[in-house]
Design an enzyme around this catalytic site. Structure first.
Site, PDB file in Angstrom:
ATOM      1  N   SER A 186     -54.496  26.650   3.700  1.00  0.00           N
ATOM      2  CA  SER A 186     -53.145  26.311   4.155  1.00  0.00           C
ATOM      3  C   SER A 186     -52.875  26.805   5.576  1.00  0.00           C
ATOM      4  CB  SER A 186     -52.102  26.873   3.185  1.00  0.00           C
ATOM      5  OG  SER A 186     -52.254  28.269   3.026  1.00  0.00           O
ATOM      6  N   TRP A 187     -53.319  28.027   5.903  1.00  0.00           N
ATOM      7  CA  TRP A 187     -52.983  28.611   7.198  1.00  0.00           C
ATOM      8  C   TRP A 187     -53.795  27.965   8.320  1.00  0.00           C
ATOM      9  CZ3 TRP A 187     -49.373  29.832   9.921  1.00  0.00           C
ATOM     10  CH2 TRP A 187     -49.303  30.888  10.840  1.00  0.00           C
ATOM     11  N   ARG A 241     -66.159  23.892   5.803  1.00  0.00           N
ATOM     12  CA  ARG A 241     -67.566  24.139   5.491  1.00  0.00           C
ATOM     13  C   ARG A 241     -68.279  22.924   4.907  1.00  0.00           C
ATOM     14  NH1 ARG A 241     -69.370  27.149   1.754  1.00  0.00           N
ATOM     15  NH2 ARG A 241     -67.443  27.263   0.545  1.00  0.00           N
ATOM     16  N   LYS A 301     -55.594  37.985   7.692  1.00  0.00           N
ATOM     17  CA  LYS A 301     -54.931  39.255   7.429  1.00  0.00           C
ATOM     18  C   LYS A 301     -55.664  39.982   6.307  1.00  0.00           C
ATOM     19  CE  LYS A 301     -50.376  37.437   8.726  1.00  0.00           C
ATOM     20  NZ  LYS A 301     -48.996  37.112   8.271  1.00  0.00           N
ATOM     21  N   GLY A 314     -47.818  37.844  11.957  1.00  0.00           N
ATOM     22  CA  GLY A 314     -46.364  37.852  11.964  1.00  0.00           C
ATOM     23  C   GLY A 314     -45.799  37.083  10.787  1.00  0.00           C
ATOM     24  N   SER A 352     -44.814  34.336   8.753  1.00  0.00           N
ATOM     25  CA  SER A 352     -45.106  32.900   8.878  1.00  0.00           C
ATOM     26  C   SER A 352     -45.654  32.356   7.577  1.00  0.00           C
ATOM     27  CB  SER A 352     -46.122  32.666   9.994  1.00  0.00           C
ATOM     28  OG  SER A 352     -47.232  33.542   9.855  1.00  0.00           O
ATOM     29  N   LYS A 369     -48.406  44.697   4.358  1.00  0.00           N
ATOM     30  CA  LYS A 369     -47.247  43.979   3.813  1.00  0.00           C
ATOM     31  C   LYS A 369     -47.620  43.205   2.552  1.00  0.00           C
ATOM     32  CE  LYS A 369     -48.513  39.713   5.254  1.00  0.00           C
ATOM     33  NZ  LYS A 369     -48.464  38.409   4.548  1.00  0.00           N
ATOM     34  N   SER A 420     -44.621  33.414  -0.779  1.00  0.00           N
ATOM     35  CA  SER A 420     -45.670  34.425  -0.680  1.00  0.00           C
ATOM     36  C   SER A 420     -46.491  34.473  -1.967  1.00  0.00           C
ATOM     37  CB  SER A 420     -45.054  35.807  -0.419  1.00  0.00           C
ATOM     38  OG  SER A 420     -45.988  36.829  -0.682  1.00  0.00           O
ATOM     39  N   ASN A 422     -48.637  36.756  -2.693  1.00  0.00           N
ATOM     40  CA  ASN A 422     -48.667  38.148  -3.133  1.00  0.00           C
ATOM     41  C   ASN A 422     -47.436  38.484  -3.954  1.00  0.00           C
ATOM     42  OD1 ASN A 422     -51.118  39.420  -1.617  1.00  0.00           O
ATOM     43  ND2 ASN A 422     -50.080  38.151  -0.106  1.00  0.00           N
TER      44      ASN A 422
END
Length: 332
Positions: A10-11, A31, A104, A133, A135, A188, A251, A253
């Site tokens: 996704s990122w 890949r 991250k 940051g 996002s 975070k 999120s 997480n």
């Protein structure tokens, strides 16, 4: 500017979509040939960002050679694949390119910071550089307003990152504090698991606010121990990202924590999320670092205990609440 985004999650996809709105020559590298073919055919990443079309000029490739001809290589793979990605890239890079990452977390096997891995695998020719940051990928892909931090001690790398990404709805701030930006982006995620657990268990808004505030204190204590700048940890990549991931169910997480708080075991919770949840492995590595550095991080320790020691959620909450009273600001 010619830009390659590595990573079809996704990122990576969101950053590629955004970069392609600003620059003509952008390629998203994945890949597998079959994944590249599907993305080219469908012109969207239906698995991770359904309903968000690719700009016409965004290229998709599984060819390793694409990174040789670009100015900026921006890595957006899970932290567990970071070292292998750098090793794969290294012989294909050329002098004058900029390598940066949007990953991250810490290395899952060793607990190394990502800039340490980059220095080991790429050497001084490619100084560490990253973006981080508050996002969510879908919002960046849709062109919703976002502000990020670009971190590097190389002004040239900062120029490249700002030149590649600053524009339209995305604002880039510069920061030379690489370790501070990395720390905020990693920690975070663990704290988002904590607030998710509390919300899943029905503990309410008061508990969430307490966990976020005292979680920031833990971030600051660890930051002091590793040499991070205090202002970084109250900026976008620290407090900003903490607020985002602890309060919104976009999120992964936080969603995993909510499932744990509702009584699901870790294996079931991870399966229901269906994507990488960086905070799970980061909790293990952060807990180990805190012990090594003698840094008091009780929230992170209880998250680790819930994840890896089968500690019941209510027992973890009781242990946090029954700690001895202490000063909110020990220096004061």
């Amino acid at each position: 500017m010619r830009i390659a985004l590595l990573g079809g999650g996704s990122w990576g996809t969101a950053l590629a979509i955004h970069a392609a709105r600003l620059h003509q020559d952008v390629v998203l590298w994945v890949r597998k040939d079959e994944v590249a073919e599907r993305l080219r055919r469908e012109r969207e990443n239906a698995r991770y960002l359904p309903g968000i079309p690719f700009p016409d000029n965004l290229s998709i490739s599984a060819d390793p050679g694409v990174i040789h001809d670009v100015d900026l290589v921006l890595i957006a793979v899970p932290s567990g694949a970071f070292r292998a990605t750098l090793r794969w890239m290294q012989p294909r890079l050329r002098e004058g390119q900029t390598v940066a990452w949007a990953t991250k977390g810490l290395e899952t096997s060793s607990g190394a910071w990502l800039h340490e891995i980059a220095e080991e695998e790429l050497g001084a020719v490619f100084p560490p550089a990253l973006i981080s940051g508050p996002s969510f990928a879908a919002e960046v892909a849709r062109g919703q307003p976002t502000a990020l931090t670009a971190a590097s001690q190389s002004e040239r790398s900062l120029d490249r990152l700002a030149g590649a990404l600053h524009g339209e709805a995305l604002r880039i701030y510069r920061n030379p504090d690489v370790i501070g930006v990395e720390l905020g982006g990693a920690l975070k995620n663990v704290l988002a698991v904590a607030t998710g657990i509390a919300d899943g268990a029905g503990y309410g808004a008061n508990a969430r606010a307490a966990l976020m505030t005292r979680g920031l204190a833990e971030m600051q204590r660890l930051g002091e121990a590793v040499g991070a700048q205090p202002g970084t940890l109250t900026g976008l990549s620290g407090l900003g990202d903490l607020i985002l991931t602890c309060t919104d169910d976009q999120s992964r997480n936080r969603r995993l924590g909510r499932l744990l708080g509702q009584g699901y075991d870790l294996e079931t919770a991870r399966a229901r999320i269906g994507q990488s949840v960086e905070g799970v492995e980061t909790a293990r590595q952060i807990n180990a670092r805190a012990r090594t550095l003698s840094v008091d991080m009780p929230i992170c320790a209880e998250v680790h205990a819930v994840l890896y020691q089968d500690r019941p959620v209510r027992e973890a909450a009781r242990r946090l609440l029954e700690r001895d009273p202490t000063h909110e600001n020990p220096a004061g």
